[in-house]
Design an enzyme around this catalytic site. Structure first.
Site, PDB file in Angstrom:
ATOM      1  N   LEU A 279       0.160   3.089  -6.849  1.00 14.64           N
ATOM      2  CA  LEU A 279      -0.221   1.970  -5.998  1.00 14.64           C
ATOM      3  C   LEU A 279       0.049   2.274  -4.526  1.00 14.64           C
ATOM      4  CD1 LEU A 279      -0.844  -1.239  -6.120  1.00 14.64           C
ATOM      5  CD2 LEU A 279       1.593  -1.404  -5.670  1.00 14.64           C
ATOM      6  N   HIS A 280      -0.865   1.863  -3.665  1.00 17.43           N
ATOM      7  CA  HIS A 280      -0.664   1.998  -2.224  1.00 17.43           C
ATOM      8  C   HIS A 280      -1.477   0.942  -1.492  1.00 17.43           C
ATOM      9  CE1 HIS A 280      -3.846   4.749  -3.566  1.00 17.43           C
ATOM     10  NE2 HIS A 280      -4.431   4.583  -2.387  1.00 17.43           N
TER      11      HIS A 280
END
Length: 178
Positions: free
Chosen positions: A137-138
């Site tokens: 995730l980013h």
């Protein structure tokens, strides 16, 4: 050539301009995906980033901010949890709070050093949604200026970036609150 001739056989014109981006086809078809694919690339760059630190601009307890190696604009950074987690709903409450706090701080810092007119913020969840590294995730924080999108990327496969990554990093690191 009249509009009637131009659209003959294609139906009624819809009034929309088209921006063709054939350079993205390799990404869409998967021909340019990293080894191991988008869902499980070998050697996750977000897991490796805190250790090599070259583009990291700030570190928190649970998350860090890192400049995008292939930025859309100067100052384009990402807020990532240290933990290798793919889905926003799998973040802990503390991780979620720190991602939000880092995103707010990133916006404030970028505003102070480069005065963008606006921002794009977002997470692409899964390869089909556009995540280049779907397994980690980013949150993207992309500063935007009026007129910052131009013909260069389409016509010449060139992104015009007026600032080197090292210079961008220095500005952001110096302005990030301790």
């Amino acid at each position: 050539m009249s509009d009637d001739d131009r659209y003959a056989g294609t139906g009624d014109p819809d009034g929309l301009d088209r921006l063709w981006t054939p350079h993205r086809l390799g990404y869409v078809t998967g021909e340019e995906q990293p080894e191991g694919g988008y869902e499980k690339p070998s050697g996750c760059p977000f897991c490796q980033a805190p250790g090599n630190g070259t583009l990291v601009v700030a570190r928190g307890e649970l998350v860090f901010a890192v400049l995008n190696l292939y930025p859309y604009n100067p100052g384009h950074l990402m807020v990532c949890p240290y933990r290798h987690v793919a889905d926003y709903t799998d973040l802990t409450d503390d991780e979620t709070a720190e991602v939000a706090a880092f995103t707010r701080t990133a916006m404030r810092v970028i505003r102070s050093v480069s005065s963008p007119h606006g921002f794009n913020l977002g997470m692409n969840q899964g390869a089909v949604a556009g995540a280049g590294i779907a397994a980690h995730l980013h949150q993207h924080v992309v500063p935007r200026w009026g007129g910052d999108a131009n013909f260069m990327s389409v016509v010449s496969r060139t992104k015009v970036l007026p600032q080197l990554l090292d210079d961008t990093r220095k500005l952001i690191v110096e302005a990030w609150p301790a």
